[in-house]
Design a protein around this motif. Structure first.
Motif, PDB file in Angstrom:
ATOM      1  N   UNK A  44       0.818  -1.206   0.000  1.00 24.66           N
ATOM      2  CA  UNK A  44       0.000   0.000   0.000  1.00 24.66           C
ATOM      3  C   UNK A  44       0.859   1.267   0.000  1.00 24.66           C
ATOM      4  N   UNK A  45       2.180   1.138   0.146  1.00 26.90           N
ATOM      5  CA  UNK A  45       3.044   2.321   0.156  1.00 26.90           C
ATOM      6  C   UNK A  45       3.999   2.310  -1.030  1.00 26.90           C
ATOM      7  N   UNK A  52       1.931   6.556  -8.918  1.00 30.18           N
ATOM      8  CA  UNK A  52       1.741   7.994  -8.847  1.00 30.18           C
ATOM      9  C   UNK A  52       2.853   8.741  -9.533  1.00 30.18           C
ATOM     10  N   UNK A  53       4.091   8.224  -9.399  1.00 35.57           N
ATOM     11  CA  UNK A  53       5.218   8.880 -10.067  1.00 35.57           C
ATOM     12  C   UNK A  53       5.003   8.881 -11.576  1.00 35.57           C
ATOM     13  N   UNK A  54       4.560   7.748 -12.127  1.00 31.11           N
ATOM     14  CA  UNK A  54       4.322   7.695 -13.567  1.00 31.11           C
ATOM     15  C   UNK A  54       3.265   8.714 -13.973  1.00 31.11           C
ATOM     16  N   UNK A  55       2.164   8.782 -13.185  1.00 28.68           N
ATOM     17  CA  UNK A  55       1.081   9.709 -13.531  1.00 28.68           C
ATOM     18  C   UNK A  55       1.587  11.144 -13.478  1.00 28.68           C
ATOM     19  N   UNK A  56       2.326  11.492 -12.388  1.00 31.29           N
ATOM     20  CA  UNK A  56       2.770  12.872 -12.208  1.00 31.29           C
ATOM     21  C   UNK A  56       3.795  13.255 -13.267  1.00 31.29           C
ATOM     22  N   UNK A 196      -7.578   2.508  -3.622  1.00 28.97           N
ATOM     23  CA  UNK A 196      -7.671   3.809  -2.936  1.00 28.97           C
ATOM     24  C   UNK A 196      -6.304   4.369  -2.568  1.00 28.97           C
ATOM     25  N   UNK A 197      -5.339   3.484  -2.235  1.00 25.36           N
ATOM     26  CA  UNK A 197      -4.008   3.978  -1.867  1.00 25.36           C
ATOM     27  C   UNK A 197      -3.359   4.671  -3.065  1.00 25.36           C
ATOM     28  N   UNK A 198      -3.509   4.098  -4.266  1.00 21.15           N
ATOM     29  CA  UNK A 198      -2.920   4.734  -5.455  1.00 21.15           C
ATOM     30  C   UNK A 198      -3.507   6.129  -5.639  1.00 21.15           C
TER      31      UNK A 198
END
Lengths: 229, 99
Positions: A44-45, A52-56, A196-198
């Protein structure tokens, strides 16, 4: 412009992260997770950090293209804030992964294609930071950094997605012929925290990037006022 | 000795083409900064690592004479990366040299 007009996304981030932190520790584990044991909660971490890094970084890439298209300095500031946040997220992913590796593989760093790919990828983005530091002229700096950002993102994707798939032996899950989380997750209740964590972590880091971009824009405005006063 | 000379040559050409096109772009970026000599290797090295790794693996297969079909996927990926780099370079170079 750099301010995101929706306040609810911050509340959503806090709620989802609270849910992740609390329920992620309480959730019953699938019956058979092998040697992973309780450390599987790091799912979850560690994994959301990379998603998230890929999305950002992808949003940063789009903003860099936008900057080259219409030369709006605000787009470059947003792209820079997002890229630096992406690097921060990558480092978080790296360190959570090192903790996980230390407890399961017995060593924080192994000579694995996925790990080495990410290390080289972080070096690419270090180059982005170096360009920012080694050009004085603001407009030229923005242009060169945007060009470099547009250039490295596809190669970064190739490095961390294509290269591990090509390698036959990797102990990192999700690459080559190694295990997948589908192998363990019989009951599917971990996915109730995982997705939800993502979303939560991504929104949280978008929040950081937004604050950073707004700070940079205010700083720029202050300098311009000083210049024309 | 190289067993499969033709595919070794093909791999060498494709890998070399990729590396030189990466160097073309990143050296034109580095030339515009304040410390071009220092920045060029830092900017370029991480970018050529994927090309080098795939190229070395494929040419190892060619040296051992495993046949062209074993190294064909690697050549295909190298070609795709070459196309990507060249297209990006052609699109971006006018923004680098604009004064």
């Amino acid at each position: 412009m750099a301010k995101i007009p929706y306040k609810w996304y911050k509340i959503l981030a806090i709620l989802l992260l609270g849910y992740t932190l609390i329920y992620g520790l309480l959730i019953p584990l699938p019956a058979d997770v092998g040697m992973l044991d309780e450390t599987i909660r790091n799912l979850f971490y560690h994994v959301p950090m990379w998603f998230g890094m890929m999305i950002i970084l992808m949003i940063a890439w789009i903003y860099s293209i936008l900057y080259l298209q219409n030369q709006n300095p605000k787009h470059e500031i947003i792209a820079r804030a997002l890229t630096f946040t992406g690097i921060l997220m990558g480092l978080c992913g790296l360190f959570t992964g090192m903790f996980w590796g230390y407890n399961t593989w017995g060593s924080p760093w192994t000579n694995d294609p996925k790990l080495n790919g990410v290390a080289v990828g972080m070096t690419m983005y270090a180059g982005y930071w170096l360009i920012q530091k080694s050009v004085d002229d603001g407009e030229k700096k923005a242009r060169l950094a945007s060009v470099y950002n547009i250039f490295i993102f596809p190669l970064f994707i190739a490095l961390i997605f294509v290269m591990p798939k090509l390698a036959k032996f990797s102990i990192h899950p999700g690459s080559g012929e190694s295990v997948n989380f589908k192998t363990y997750n019989k009951t599917n209740n971990m996915e109730m925290v995982f997705y939800p964590a993502i979303i939560g972590w991504t929104l949280f880091f978008v929040w950081i990037a937004e604050i950073r971009a707004r700070y940079e824009i205010l700083k720029q405005r202050k300098e311009n006022e000083k210049l024309f006063a | 000795m190289v067993d499969d000379t033709l595919s070794f040559l093909l791999i060498a050409i494709v890998t070399g083409g990729g590396i030189s096109s990466v160097f073309t772009i990143s050296s034109s970026i580095a030339a515009k900064t304040n410390h071009p000599g220092m920045l060029l290797p830092v900017l370029t090295f991480p970018l050529i690592v994927p090309l080098l790794l795939i190229g070395v693996k494929a040419s190892k297969k060619a040296t051992d004479g495993l046949g062209f079909m074993t190294s064909f996927p690697d050549v295909l990926i190298l070609l795709l990366m070459n196309i990507l780099i060249v297209v990006l370079g052609v699109l971006l170079v006018k923004f680098i040299w604009k004064e």
